[in-house]
Design a protein around this motif. Sequence first.
Motif, PDB file in Angstrom:
ATOM      1  N   ALA A  50       0.776  -1.256  -0.042  1.00 52.17           N
ATOM      2  CA  ALA A  50      -0.017   0.028   0.077  1.00 52.17           C
ATOM      3  C   ALA A  50       0.929   1.165   0.105  1.00 52.17           C
ATOM      4  CB  ALA A  50      -1.015   0.165   1.061  1.00 52.17           C
ATOM      5  N   THR A  84      -2.761  -5.726  -3.727  1.00 54.30           N
ATOM      6  CA  THR A  84      -2.097  -4.876  -2.940  1.00 54.30           C
ATOM      7  C   THR A  84      -2.877  -5.395  -1.401  1.00 54.30           C
ATOM      8  OG1 THR A  84      -1.580  -2.805  -1.944  1.00 54.30           O
ATOM      9  CG2 THR A  84      -3.692  -3.052  -2.434  1.00 54.30           C
ATOM     10  N   MET A  85      -1.915  -4.977  -0.179  1.00 47.76           N
ATOM     11  CA  MET A  85      -2.478  -5.370   1.177  1.00 47.76           C
ATOM     12  C   MET A  85      -2.019  -4.097   1.929  1.00 47.76           C
ATOM     13  SD  MET A  85      -0.069  -8.711   1.486  1.00 47.76           S
ATOM     14  CE  MET A  85       1.559  -8.069   1.208  1.00 47.76           C
ATOM     15  N   THR A  86      -3.183  -3.938   2.853  1.00 48.50           N
ATOM     16  CA  THR A  86      -2.931  -2.753   3.578  1.00 48.50           C
ATOM     17  C   THR A  86      -3.690  -2.822   5.045  1.00 48.50           C
ATOM     18  OG1 THR A  86      -3.665  -0.514   3.594  1.00 48.50           O
ATOM     19  CG2 THR A  86      -5.272  -1.956   2.514  1.00 48.50           C
ATOM     20  N   THR A  87      -3.460  -2.308   5.941  1.00 50.18           N
ATOM     21  CA  THR A  87      -3.999  -1.926   7.221  1.00 50.18           C
ATOM     22  C   THR A  87      -4.871  -0.774   7.458  1.00 50.18           C
ATOM     23  OG1 THR A  87      -2.085  -1.059   8.199  1.00 50.18           O
ATOM     24  CG2 THR A  87      -2.068  -3.308   8.257  1.00 50.18           C
ATOM     25  N   ARG A  88      -4.885   0.234   6.358  1.00 47.46           N
ATOM     26  CA  ARG A  88      -5.561   1.195   6.525  1.00 47.46           C
ATOM     27  C   ARG A  88      -6.212   1.585   5.066  1.00 47.46           C
ATOM     28  NH1 ARG A  88      -2.303   5.856   5.835  1.00 47.46           N
ATOM     29  NH2 ARG A  88      -0.098   5.347   5.862  1.00 47.46           N
ATOM     30  N   GLY A  89      -6.837   3.061   4.759  1.00 49.99           N
ATOM     31  CA  GLY A  89      -7.368   2.956   3.699  1.00 49.99           C
ATOM     32  C   GLY A  89      -6.540   3.423   2.527  1.00 49.99           C
ATOM     33  N   LEU A  90      -6.731   3.282   1.158  1.00 52.34           N
ATOM     34  CA  LEU A  90      -6.212   4.075   0.154  1.00 52.34           C
ATOM     35  C   LEU A  90      -6.979   4.950  -0.606  1.00 52.34           C
ATOM     36  CD1 LEU A  90      -4.647   0.849  -1.172  1.00 52.34           C
ATOM     37  CD2 LEU A  90      -3.418   2.608  -0.161  1.00 52.34           C
ATOM     38  N   VAL A 104      -8.031  -5.933  -2.819  1.00 57.44           N
ATOM     39  CA  VAL A 104      -7.248  -5.566  -1.883  1.00 57.44           C
ATOM     40  C   VAL A 104      -7.390  -6.405  -0.608  1.00 57.44           C
ATOM     41  CG1 VAL A 104      -7.174  -3.639  -0.154  1.00 57.44           C
ATOM     42  CG2 VAL A 104      -7.739  -3.315  -2.692  1.00 57.44           C
ATOM     43  N   TYR A 105      -6.503  -6.846   0.169  1.00 53.78           N
ATOM     44  CA  TYR A 105      -6.196  -7.730   1.359  1.00 53.78           C
ATOM     45  C   TYR A 105      -6.238  -6.525   2.387  1.00 53.78           C
ATOM     46  CZ  TYR A 105      -6.048 -11.693  -1.803  1.00 53.78           C
ATOM     47  OH  TYR A 105      -6.337 -12.648  -2.836  1.00 53.78           O
ATOM     48  N   THR A 106      -7.128  -6.740   3.515  1.00 56.02           N
ATOM     49  CA  THR A 106      -7.037  -5.844   4.477  1.00 56.02           C
ATOM     50  C   THR A 106      -6.622  -6.731   5.848  1.00 56.02           C
ATOM     51  OG1 THR A 106      -8.509  -4.454   3.532  1.00 56.02           O
ATOM     52  CG2 THR A 106      -8.158  -4.120   6.118  1.00 56.02           C
ATOM     53  N   ASP A 107      -5.637  -6.463   6.568  1.00 54.69           N
ATOM     54  CA  ASP A 107      -5.100  -7.214   7.812  1.00 54.69           C
ATOM     55  C   ASP A 107      -4.942  -8.819   7.448  1.00 54.69           C
ATOM     56  OD1 ASP A 107      -4.595  -5.006   9.425  1.00 54.69           O
ATOM     57  OD2 ASP A 107      -6.853  -4.911   9.853  1.00 54.69           O
TER      58      ASP A 107
END
Length: 337
Positions: A50, A84-90, A104-107
């Motif tokens: 991210a 992509t991988m993220t722990t917060r918004g894009l 998008v993969y979150t956590d």
Amino acid sequence: MRPYTILSCAMSIDGYIDDATGQRLILSGDRDWDHVDELRATSDAILVGANTIRADNPRLRVRSGQRRADRVAKGRPENPLRVTMTTRGLDPEAAFFADDNHVVYTDAPLSKVVEDLYGRGVRRLMVEGGSSVHTEFLAQGLADEIRLAVAPILVGDHRAPRFLNDADFGKDRMVLRGVEQVGDVAVLHLFPDPDRFWLRECIEESRKCPPSDTAFPVGAVIVDAEGQEIARGHSREFDMIGHAEENALSKVDLSDPRLRTATIYSSLEPCSTRKSRPRSCSQWIIEAAIPRMVFALREPSRFVVGEGAELLAGAGIAVVERPDLADEARAVSPLYS
């Protein structure tokens, strides 16, 4: 199961992928970018972190119109899936979200991400960074290959991002299978898991075996302590009863001192009993005094009950089984099913 994964990165001689000025440091030229574009065109998905999306806003598409057309002609999407991988918004306006061809993969743990991608039909994954993502793939043993372009530039600023962050990567020497000059950069082709690399060489060697209804197709490779191949062989290479390990060892002088620190790899557990020859392959390995043996697949009990791993271990040989490659070895022949 997971995709075959290639990490792609350009860095300076001292290991940096950018500088700390706030303006993007250009490391690759047009010729290297064309090579990267070719790699993208052969991939099912491209994954970036991210932070890379936030910093660079990459399009993650195949640049060449001809390559895109070739993909469509083969029934594939024009561009690979963007991941992509993220722990917060894009930012929803980022180029990453330009169409629906993204996920998008979150956590999510990386192991679950690659498992899910495989379930989505991704068989070849290209990872383009950044540092944290490349580090995680290598530290977890989930990278099969690295394409590393080294530019003739020195950054010399500890504030700048590097190719990798600190992590426990182990101490195994990678397999280097080529260095290519592309424009003014040197492109290294590296394989971070040497056992995985050489077992895949064995699996490819096993495809050369003449067909048989009464014997498995097997490939074997002997590698010295410096990672250089000594010899290889496959079943039925010279006659219809020859085994892979036996044939590989027949090409080597058994007094060769390199064998004392070598590893012998085989797509299948070496045989422990045999009627067609005086010695089993396990006995061949013991007599050659090779100290380490690595195999992908346990011998199925279709013909005999195999005890090669136990026989070798009992003789003091370090035996490593790699069940993560068993399915690849098994897929060579219906006899394994």
